[in-house]
Design a protein around this motif. Structure first.
Motif, short mmCIF file in Angstrom:
data_model
loop_
_atom_site.label_atom_id
_atom_site.label_comp_id
_atom_site.label_asym_id
_atom_site.label_seq_id
_atom_site.Cartn_x
_atom_site.Cartn_y
_atom_site.Cartn_z
N GLY A 73 0.82 -1.23 0.00
CA GLY A 73 0.00 0.00 0.00
C GLY A 73 0.84 1.27 0.00
N GLY A 74 2.15 1.12 -0.02
CA GLY A 74 3.02 2.29 -0.10
C GLY A 74 3.04 3.09 1.19
N ALA A 75 3.94 4.05 1.24
CA ALA A 75 3.99 4.94 2.40
C ALA A 75 2.67 5.69 2.54
N SER A 76 1.98 5.90 1.43
CA SER A 76 0.70 6.64 1.46
C SER A 76 -0.33 5.93 2.34
N THR A 77 -0.30 4.62 2.39
CA THR A 77 -1.23 3.89 3.28
C THR A 77 -0.88 4.16 4.74
N GLN A 78 0.39 4.36 5.02
CA GLN A 78 0.81 4.63 6.40
C GLN A 78 0.32 6.00 6.89
N PHE A 79 0.05 6.91 5.96
CA PHE A 79 -0.48 8.22 6.38
C PHE A 79 -1.72 8.01 7.26
N PHE A 80 -2.60 7.07 6.82
CA PHE A 80 -3.82 6.87 7.61
C PHE A 80 -3.72 5.67 8.54
N THR A 100 4.93 18.37 0.59
CA THR A 100 3.78 17.68 -0.01
C THR A 100 3.40 16.42 0.76
N TRP A 101 4.40 15.63 1.15
CA TRP A 101 4.07 14.34 1.78
C TRP A 101 3.52 14.52 3.18
N SER A 102 4.05 15.48 3.92
CA SER A 102 3.49 15.68 5.27
C SER A 102 2.10 16.30 5.17
N LEU A 144 6.43 13.33 11.80
CA LEU A 144 7.49 14.05 11.09
C LEU A 144 7.75 13.40 9.73
N THR A 145 8.17 14.21 8.79
CA THR A 145 8.71 13.68 7.53
C THR A 145 10.18 14.10 7.57
N SER A 146 11.06 13.15 7.85
CA SER A 146 12.43 13.55 8.18
C SER A 146 13.24 14.00 6.97
N ASN A 147 12.88 13.51 5.80
CA ASN A 147 13.54 13.96 4.57
C ASN A 147 12.47 14.25 3.53
N ASN A 148 12.54 15.45 2.97
CA ASN A 148 11.50 15.88 2.06
C ASN A 148 11.98 15.75 0.62
N THR A 149 11.55 14.67 0.03
CA THR A 149 12.03 14.21 -1.28
C THR A 149 11.87 15.27 -2.36
N ILE A 150 10.80 16.01 -2.30
CA ILE A 150 10.49 16.97 -3.38
C ILE A 150 11.29 18.26 -3.20
N THR A 167 7.52 8.71 12.24
CA THR A 167 8.37 9.34 11.24
C THR A 167 8.30 8.68 9.88
N ASP A 168 8.00 9.50 8.88
CA ASP A 168 8.08 9.06 7.49
C ASP A 168 9.54 9.21 7.06
N MET A 169 10.22 8.08 6.94
CA MET A 169 11.64 8.10 6.52
C MET A 169 11.80 7.51 5.12
N SER A 170 10.73 7.64 4.30
CA SER A 170 10.73 6.98 2.99
C SER A 170 11.99 7.25 2.18
N SER A 171 12.41 8.51 2.16
CA SER A 171 13.52 8.83 1.26
C SER A 171 14.86 8.94 1.99
N GLU A 172 14.95 8.33 3.17
CA GLU A 172 16.26 8.36 3.82
C GLU A 172 16.54 7.17 4.74
N ALA A 188 8.54 3.60 5.77
CA ALA A 188 9.31 3.98 4.59
C ALA A 188 8.91 3.11 3.41
N GLY A 189 8.47 3.74 2.34
CA GLY A 189 8.29 3.00 1.08
C GLY A 189 9.66 2.53 0.63
N ALA A 190 9.72 1.33 0.08
CA ALA A 190 11.03 0.74 -0.23
C ALA A 190 11.74 1.43 -1.39
N GLN A 191 10.98 2.08 -2.26
CA GLN A 191 11.48 2.37 -3.61
C GLN A 191 12.46 3.54 -3.73
N LYS A 192 13.00 3.99 -2.61
CA LYS A 192 14.01 5.06 -2.71
C LYS A 192 15.37 4.56 -2.24
N ASN A 193 15.44 4.12 -1.02
CA ASN A 193 16.78 3.79 -0.49
C ASN A 193 16.94 2.32 -0.16
#
Ligand SMILES: Cc1ncc(COP(=O)(O)O)c(C=O)c1O
Length: 356
Positions: A73-80, A100-102, A144-150, A167-172, A188-193
């Motif tokens: 469901g991606g990091a987006s599913t974790q938002f809720f 954007t992500w936060s 928190l969104t610790s790293n802001n990808t955009i 903490t959303d650490m998707s991109s770090e 963290a969604g897997a698809q970055k790091n």
């Protein structure tokens, strides 16, 4: 042809991980079967899942009481899902809005309960990390969104509060050591790091669960996945396998402390050139600059296409900036070698020599 992949995600993976994955897709461990054909209940796949979890625990130094899950469901599913599991009328979240992500997380969290927006950097198009804000004393968790990808900002200093972070650490994730005891939950969604798209890592402190009044759907209840070791339903075996290989690579390279050093060196090289070069300028506030996503623009936007053409001719890919800030974004995730950053820096220097 050697490409230099600066894509923000899906993103670069270590070459040896891709080769090993290709081999395992064709014939896993000389079993005569593809990894993709194997039952998730069989010993091979169960072993992969266990190894991925234990590597995560080892690399991040997780103490007892934290569980590692591989969900979908991606990091987006974790938002809720975080809010669905942790928030009710008697609990309260706070959130720092850093992009954007936060903002998306905030929108979803507030569907389940109260969430105070304690700070935002929206006033300057998210070019900095807010600091020095108050967190209401009745807050249970700080999102928190610790790293802001955009926008290319990163929390180099964590908020000074006793309130546990979500903490959303998707991109770090795995890019630097963290003090895990301050985080109640990390996703963290897997698809970055870490791997390909298709799985999301969740690290959760077990004792925070089961404290709210809500009948949570089985698939969306963290306790289901803890009890079934991420195999309540069929897990995305292939992405999890690639994550496991990447984590083995991180360990071989010296762990997250070594990644932090490697990423800092790449960041210093690239930001150094952005600051030196008369044609370019950085987007993010200097002290908040991300070591994962480097955002920069040209003083004269009319040069954009020509620079992109030059960088592309040097085999640099994925450099186009996100539409919300334009310009360029070079993502320098763990797997990217400093040699690739040097290729980009040389292209910037050559472009300056030709055009300044
Ligand atoms: C920081 C951050 N959070 C969340 C997401 C959304 O991730 P997903 O596509 O896995 O839902 C992204 C995607 O780029 C991201 O960078």
């Amino acid at each position: 042809m050697k490409m230099h992949n600066f894509s923000a995600g899906p993103a670069i993976l270590p070459a040896e991980v891709i080769q090993q994955t290709a081999q395992s897709i064709a014939n896993y461990n000389d079993s005569g079967l593809s990894l993709m054909e194997m039952s998730h209940r069989g010993p091979d796949i169960v072993g992969i899942m266990k190894n991925a979890v234990s590597l995560t625990k080892e690399l991040l130094g997780l103490p007892d009481g934290y569980e590692v899950l591989f969900l979908t469901g991606g990091a987006s599913t974790q938002f809720f899902m975080t809010a669905m599991n942790l928030l009710d009328a008697n609990k309260k979240f706070a959130l720092v809005d850093t992009g954007t992500w936060s903002s998306k997380a905030y929108k979803e969290i507030t569907k389940f309960g109260p969430c105070d927006l304690v700070a935002s950097s929206k006033d300057k198009n998210y070019s900095y990390i807010p600091k020095g804000y108050d967190i209401p004393s009745d807050t249970n968790y700080l999102h928190l969104t610790s790293n802001n990808t955009i926008y290319g900002t990163q929390m180099h200093e964590w908020p000074d509060t006793k309130v546990p972070y979500i903490t959303d650490m998707s991109s770090e994730i795995f890019s630097r050591p963290i003090d895990i005891s301050r985080h109640a939950l990390i996703y963290a969604g897997a698809q970055k790091n870490m791997g390909p798209a298709g799985t999301t890592m969740v690290i959760v402190k077990k004792d925070i669960l089961g404290q709210i009044e809500r009948d949570i759907p089985t698939m969306l209840d963290y306790r289901t996945h803890i009890a079934k070791e991420s195999s309540f339903n069929t897990p995305p075996v292939l992405p999890i396998y690639v994550c496991m290989l990447t984590l083995e690579w991180v360990k071989k390279m010296g762990g997250v402390a070594a990644m932090q050093k490697r990423n800092a060196e790449k960041a210093a090289l690239l930001y150094g050139e952005i600051d030196r070069n008369s044609l370019f300028k950085g987007v993010a506030n200097i002290e908040d600059r991300s070591h994962m996503n480097v955002t920069f623009v040209m003083h004269d936007e009319a040069h954009n296409d020509a620079f992109m053409k030059l960088a592309t001719a040097r085999n640099c890919s994925g450099l186009k900036g996100h539409r919300s800030i334009g310009g360029f974004r070079a993502s320098t995730y763990n797997a990217l070698d400093i040699a690739s950053v040097q290729v980009l820096v040389d292209a910037m220097k050559d472009f300056e020599n030709q055009n300044a």
